[in-house]
Design a protein around this motif. Structure first.
Motif, PDB file in Angstrom:
ATOM      1  N   LYS A  72      25.768  -0.310   6.023  1.00 54.19           N
ATOM      2  CA  LYS A  72      25.322   0.038   7.371  1.00 54.19           C
ATOM      3  C   LYS A  72      25.604   1.507   7.668  1.00 54.19           C
ATOM      4  CE  LYS A  72      25.702  -1.392  12.212  1.00 54.19           C
ATOM      5  NZ  LYS A  72      26.232  -2.423  13.151  1.00 54.19           N
ATOM      6  N   ARG A  73      26.798   1.968   7.289  1.00 54.73           N
ATOM      7  CA  ARG A  73      27.132   3.379   7.513  1.00 54.73           C
ATOM      8  C   ARG A  73      26.205   4.292   6.725  1.00 54.73           C
ATOM      9  NH1 ARG A  73      32.410   1.255   7.037  1.00 54.73           N
ATOM     10  NH2 ARG A  73      32.581   1.983   4.881  1.00 54.73           N
ATOM     11  N   ARG A  74      26.033   4.008   5.443  1.00 54.84           N
ATOM     12  CA  ARG A  74      25.198   4.856   4.609  1.00 54.84           C
ATOM     13  C   ARG A  74      23.727   4.797   5.041  1.00 54.84           C
ATOM     14  NH1 ARG A  74      26.839   6.513  -0.454  1.00 54.84           N
ATOM     15  NH2 ARG A  74      24.955   7.787  -0.317  1.00 54.84           N
ATOM     16  N   PHE A  75      23.280   3.637   5.481  1.00 49.09           N
ATOM     17  CA  PHE A  75      21.904   3.499   5.955  1.00 49.09           C
ATOM     18  C   PHE A  75      21.640   4.476   7.097  1.00 49.09           C
ATOM     19  CE2 PHE A  75      18.498   1.707   8.514  1.00 49.09           C
ATOM     20  CZ  PHE A  75      17.595   1.210   7.580  1.00 49.09           C
ATOM     21  N   ASN A  76      22.545   4.521   8.045  1.00 45.00           N
ATOM     22  CA  ASN A  76      22.359   5.407   9.194  1.00 45.00           C
ATOM     23  C   ASN A  76      22.544   6.872   8.822  1.00 45.00           C
ATOM     24  OD1 ASN A  76      21.965   3.957  11.974  1.00 45.00           O
ATOM     25  ND2 ASN A  76      23.307   2.621  10.773  1.00 45.00           N
ATOM     26  N   GLN A  77      23.405   7.159   7.872  1.00 46.85           N
ATOM     27  CA  GLN A  77      23.561   8.536   7.425  1.00 46.85           C
ATOM     28  C   GLN A  77      22.336   9.024   6.647  1.00 46.85           C
ATOM     29  OE1 GLN A  77      27.100   8.305   5.012  1.00 46.85           O
ATOM     30  NE2 GLN A  77      28.471   8.018   6.774  1.00 46.85           N
ATOM     31  N   THR A  78      21.699   8.119   5.929  1.00 46.70           N
ATOM     32  CA  THR A  78      20.652   8.503   4.976  1.00 46.70           C
ATOM     33  C   THR A  78      19.264   8.487   5.575  1.00 46.70           C
ATOM     34  OG1 THR A  78      21.995   7.553   3.193  1.00 46.70           O
ATOM     35  CG2 THR A  78      19.667   7.972   2.710  1.00 46.70           C
ATOM     36  N   PHE A  79      18.949   7.492   6.379  1.00 44.76           N
ATOM     37  CA  PHE A  79      17.550   7.247   6.740  1.00 44.76           C
ATOM     38  C   PHE A  79      17.190   7.596   8.184  1.00 44.76           C
ATOM     39  CE2 PHE A  79      18.460   4.091   3.310  1.00 44.76           C
ATOM     40  CZ  PHE A  79      17.646   4.671   2.348  1.00 44.76           C
ATOM     41  N   GLY A  99       0.816  -1.215   0.000  1.00 46.47           N
ATOM     42  CA  GLY A  99       0.000   0.000   0.000  1.00 46.47           C
ATOM     43  C   GLY A  99       0.850   1.264   0.000  1.00 46.47           C
ATOM     44  N   TRP A 100       2.149   1.092   0.274  1.00 51.80           N
ATOM     45  CA  TRP A 100       3.046   2.234   0.378  1.00 51.80           C
ATOM     46  C   TRP A 100       4.046   2.238  -0.780  1.00 51.80           C
ATOM     47  CZ3 TRP A 100       1.985   5.900   3.829  1.00 51.80           C
ATOM     48  CH2 TRP A 100       1.227   5.555   4.956  1.00 51.80           C
ATOM     49  N   PRO A 101       4.287   3.378  -1.395  1.00 52.88           N
ATOM     50  CA  PRO A 101       5.210   3.435  -2.540  1.00 52.88           C
ATOM     51  C   PRO A 101       6.675   3.577  -2.111  1.00 52.88           C
ATOM     52  CG  PRO A 101       4.219   5.581  -2.240  1.00 52.88           C
ATOM     53  CD  PRO A 101       3.584   4.682  -1.205  1.00 52.88           C
ATOM     54  N   PHE A 102       7.151   2.648  -1.248  1.00 51.49           N
ATOM     55  CA  PHE A 102       8.580   2.622  -0.941  1.00 51.49           C
ATOM     56  C   PHE A 102       9.339   2.617  -2.272  1.00 51.49           C
ATOM     57  CE2 PHE A 102       7.016   1.076   3.088  1.00 51.49           C
ATOM     58  CZ  PHE A 102       7.988   1.409   4.020  1.00 51.49           C
ATOM     59  N   GLY A 103      10.207   3.574  -2.452  1.00 54.63           N
ATOM     60  CA  GLY A 103      10.898   3.611  -3.735  1.00 54.63           C
ATOM     61  C   GLY A 103      12.007   4.635  -3.759  1.00 54.63           C
ATOM     62  N   TYR A 104      12.646   4.690  -4.875  1.00 56.24           N
ATOM     63  CA  TYR A 104      13.842   5.488  -5.102  1.00 56.24           C
ATOM     64  C   TYR A 104      14.907   5.079  -4.079  1.00 56.24           C
ATOM     65  CZ  TYR A 104      16.802   9.267  -6.738  1.00 56.24           C
ATOM     66  OH  TYR A 104      17.850   9.984  -7.275  1.00 56.24           O
ATOM     67  N   GLN A 105      15.108   5.841  -3.006  1.00 55.05           N
ATOM     68  CA  GLN A 105      16.031   5.402  -1.960  1.00 55.05           C
ATOM     69  C   GLN A 105      15.195   4.877  -0.789  1.00 55.05           C
ATOM     70  OE1 GLN A 105      18.420   8.953  -1.469  1.00 55.05           O
ATOM     71  NE2 GLN A 105      19.856   8.290  -3.067  1.00 55.05           N
ATOM     72  N   SER A 106      15.052   3.568  -0.745  1.00 53.42           N
ATOM     73  CA  SER A 106      14.142   2.908   0.187  1.00 53.42           C
ATOM     74  C   SER A 106      14.908   2.298   1.352  1.00 53.42           C
ATOM     75  CB  SER A 106      13.364   1.801  -0.547  1.00 53.42           C
ATOM     76  OG  SER A 106      12.785   0.887   0.365  1.00 53.42           O
ATOM     77  N   ALA A 107      14.550   2.681   2.568  1.00 52.69           N
ATOM     78  CA  ALA A 107      15.179   2.093   3.748  1.00 52.69           C
ATOM     79  C   ALA A 107      14.860   0.608   3.833  1.00 52.69           C
ATOM     80  CB  ALA A 107      14.710   2.816   5.009  1.00 52.69           C
ATOM     81  N   TYR A 108      13.668   0.232   3.432  1.00 56.54           N
ATOM     82  CA  TYR A 108      13.257  -1.177   3.484  1.00 56.54           C
ATOM     83  C   TYR A 108      14.137  -2.008   2.555  1.00 56.54           C
ATOM     84  CZ  TYR A 108      10.046  -5.195   3.573  1.00 56.54           C
ATOM     85  OH  TYR A 108       9.504  -6.445   3.732  1.00 56.54           O
TER      86      TYR A 108
END
Length: 736
Positions: free
Chosen positions: A470-477, A424-433
């Protein structure tokens, strides 16, 4: 009565009947009865040794694979018949068999306190039941109360001396001394024929209970026009060998935990339309499922099926081998569909495919299945997994530490389509999931490469890429103001955050969240830290009790209408409809499997006792309802809650006993066992755990000083390990 009804007896080899996947032998055969209206029907097998064995219901056009071991060798006059819910009866179909191998029946007759409804009149030793009733529809039952909880193998029933036997009946079980009763779905029978001198054997597959009752709700009149419930004997067979056993749990809690696995893990006592547990059943029989053969479910399938060595696992492996893969490395969701339900491409499915393949191999060490070439495209499962990792690392920017979806349909915008399970959600482009699942896939794939041998350099490369992600995930999201991870960044740079609990719990469980951030996330979800702008705060996050809300900010609150459903009709948020807050599982509702990640996140951050406090809340509800939730909304659909039917992932919640309480997980070197429970829990055991072609009963305790392994029963091994420290079973190339 039988006009226009065709009866087929199918005795065919492997692969003739899709989904059955097993050759005929003396203990296993196929049956199929085709009714023009595709009615629900059940089978009765007369084994030729004086036993009638009824099956669960299923749509009559689909074949049933039936398994039954014999106690004596020789020629058996086996036969079967089929009865539909409207009363169509196929009559007996001969299916003789020559038996050479024999089995020993499981369990022992249990001493029970038999009583008759409605006032609990004592009924003696379990024989010669007779209860006068007012009319044909007077609900009545025979109750067998047990002195404690037992794993029930079967109930045996006979007609009385005058040949009377219930026509319509079901079996119900209780785990709390009769306060609540729940029907065993497979044990529901209408128009049951009189067995005469035969014994009716209703298999219960180890359901744990401290009472069982036979309930009748319709009967034919006696010769004098009166009505009665009459039965010759009712014997309950079982033992104390629970699959999950723990001194630190009450017997009721152990019963509920085991039964949740039986319902949502193996789905052994459920009703399935196609007579197999990988297909859902609609109302009123919706229940648990074993698996869904889509890549989005692949890891959960592997987790659920590998440790029980499910007979459906070869079918699943054959299915994922046939998934097409694009030149870029995108793996289809099914053997024929690159889009979920024909709507949108789910890139997360490719990462999950890799994770699933890795878990499967580490649990089974079945290299041959992964290297076998597909007859469709000539590629093996391992080759597809490797190309799938290439999609993320080489095509979508993963080597930089951040995967970005370049698909124009999946840009995270209000008009974009969904890109993962939460459709139901348009997770996309840069998606944390998606980035979380790619991280998980990198870690698991590195383990697989190490286990295969000769791939140390590539395994190191995968771990290096995971550390960068892991580093980029925390920096980005990370959303510092709200102390949680956002869902995604869309193609216009907008950061989308609706309080996605499922995403944040996975981030904690996967090890993406540093300790301080993990603590803030759990304080929010636990209700200790409130976020002012959220629709749901504090205790209300557990409005549904058995799992947190999927989101804590309503989709309606922002006005951007990103949340939308594509099944059948467009949904305009703002109107009250089946996408509204608390009406939809993805918008303030809940999906049960989220509790698995909740339990693991709690274990990691808040400790074992906190995780068990949450699990006990789930078990308390299970004692009442078995979590068979499918509530009706004003729109007539059960959308607020995802638990039964197409949610086989609900089985992850009882799976927490395996990898949470017992801390069992496969590693490149073998099997790691690191129990986390406190000393007050005494002994904890999981039985019939399959690993690399062997079967283990694994017991842990703080009183055990060192690991021991010895034979126990048949081909199995009993493993005893100390709690609080890690023990290992070695690579199965040599004996452990």
């Amino acid at each position: 009565m039988l006009r226009n009804i065709r009866v087929l007896a199918l005795f065919m080899g492997v692969g003739v009947l899709a989904g059955l996947g097993r050759a005929e032998d003396e203990t296993f055969f196929h049956m199929q009865w085709v009714h023009p209206d595709n009615e629900m029907a059940y089978y009765i097998v007369d084994d030729g040794e004086g036993r009638w064995l009824p099956s669960a219901q299923g749509v009559s056009m689909f074949a049933l694979g039936f398994e039954h071991g014999y106690t004596t060798p020789g020629e058996k006059a086996r036969r079967y018949r089929t009865l539909s819910l409207s009363g169509h009866d196929s009559g007996w179909i001969e299916a003789p068999v020559t038996v050479t191998g024999t089995v020993t029946r499981a369990g022992n007759p249990l001493k029970a306190d038999y009583r008759l409804s409605p006032d609990g009149t004592p009924a003696g030793s379990g024989e010669d039941f007779y209860l006068p009733l007012r009319d044909a529809y007077d609900k009545a039952w025979i109750e067998a109360g047990l002195d404690r909880h037992y794993a029930l193998d079967r109930v045996e029933l006979t007609a009385d001396a005058e040949g009377r036997f219930p026509r319509d009946f079901d079996l119900e079980i209780t785990v709390d001394g009769g306060e609540h009763w729940n029907v065993v779905p497979k044990a529901r029978f209408l128009h049951f024929p009189n067995p005469g001198d035969a014994t009716v054997v209703v298999r219960l597959n180890g359901v744990v209970a401290d009472g069982v009752r036979l309930v009748t709700f319709h009967r034919d009149p006696e010769a004098d026009g009166s009505y009665a419930l009459a039965l010759g004997a009712m014997r309950v067979i079982g033992d104390r060998e629970f699959r999950f056993a723990a001194d630190g749990l009450t017997e009721r809690e152990q019963a509920c935990w085991n039964n949740l696995w039986l319902i949502f893990g193996e789905a052994a006592n459920e009703i399935h339309d196609y007579h197999n547990p990988v297909w859902p059943t609609d109302r009123p029989y919706s229940g648990g499922m074993l698996a869904i053969f889509s890549s989005e479910w692949a890891l959960w399938n592997a987790m659920k099926m590998a440790w029980i060595d499910s007979k459906w696992m070869p079918d699943w492996i054959d299915t994922i081998r046939r998934y097409p893969i694009t030149d870029r490395g995108y793996i289809y969701l099914t053997p024929t569909e690159d889009r979920h339900l024909g709507h949108s491409r789910h890139y997360a499915g490719t990462a999950i495919y890799v994770s699933a393949v890795s878990h499967y191999y580490l649990m089974t060490r079945d290299r041959a299945s992964l290297e076998e070439k597909s007859g469709v495209d000539g590629l093996s499962i391992l080759e597809k997994a490797d190309r799938g990792m290439g999609l993320f690392l080489d095509e979508l920017g993963g080597r930089s530490g951040l995967v970005t979806i370049d698909d124009p349909e999946l840009q995270g915008l209000p008009e974009s389509r969904s890109a993962n399970y939460w459709d139901g959600w348009p997770f996309g482009y840069q998606s944390a999931y998606l980035n979380a699942h790619v991280y998980d896939a990198l870690i698991r794939y590195a383990d697989l490469l190490e286990a295969l041998g000769g791939e140390g350099r590539r395994a190191k490369m995968m771990r290096t890429a995971a550390a960068r992600m892991k580093r980029r995930f925390n920096q980005t999201f990370w959303n510092e103001a709200k102390g949680r991870y956002i869902g995604w960044i869309d193609a216009r740079g907008e950061r989308i955050d609706y309080g996605f609990t499922f995403l944040n719990l996975k981030a904690v469980d996967f090890g993406l969240a540093p300790p301080e951030r993990a603590g803030r996330i759990m304080a929010w979800i636990n209700g200790d830290r409130e976020i002012a702008d959220d629709t749901s705060i504090g205790r209300d996050i557990y409005h549904w009790n058995i799992a947190p809300r999927s989101t804590t900010l309503s989709a309606e609150s922002t006005g951007d209408k990103r949340f939308k459903l594509f099944h059948g009709q467009a949904v305009e948020l703002g109107d009250f409809n089946h996408a509204s807050w608390e009406i939809n599982a993805q918008n303030g509702g809940m999906i049960l499997f989220t509790s698995y990640y909740d339990l693991h996140a709690r274990l990691r951050v808040l400790g074992f006792d906190n995780a068990m406090e949450r699990m006990r809340a789930i078990l308390n509800e299970a004692a009442r309802t078995e979590l068979r939730w499918m509530p009706i909304t004003p729109f007539g659909v059960g959308t607020p809650v995802g638990a039964v039917r197409e949610f086989p992932e609900s089985g992850l919640v009882p799976f927490f006993f395996i990898d949470g309480v017992m801390g069992i997980r496969p590693i490149p070197e073998g099997l790691s066992i690191h129990p986390r429970f406190p000393e007050s829990w005494g002994e904890v055991t999981v039985r019939d755990f399959h690993f690399a072609g062997r079967t283990f009963d694994i017991t842990a305790s703080h009183k055990i000083a060192e690991r021991t392994i010895e034979p126990c029963g048949g081909q199995g091994l009993c493993v005893r390990v100390p709690a609080g420290v890690e023990s290992r079973l070695s690579n199965p190339a040599s004996r452990p």
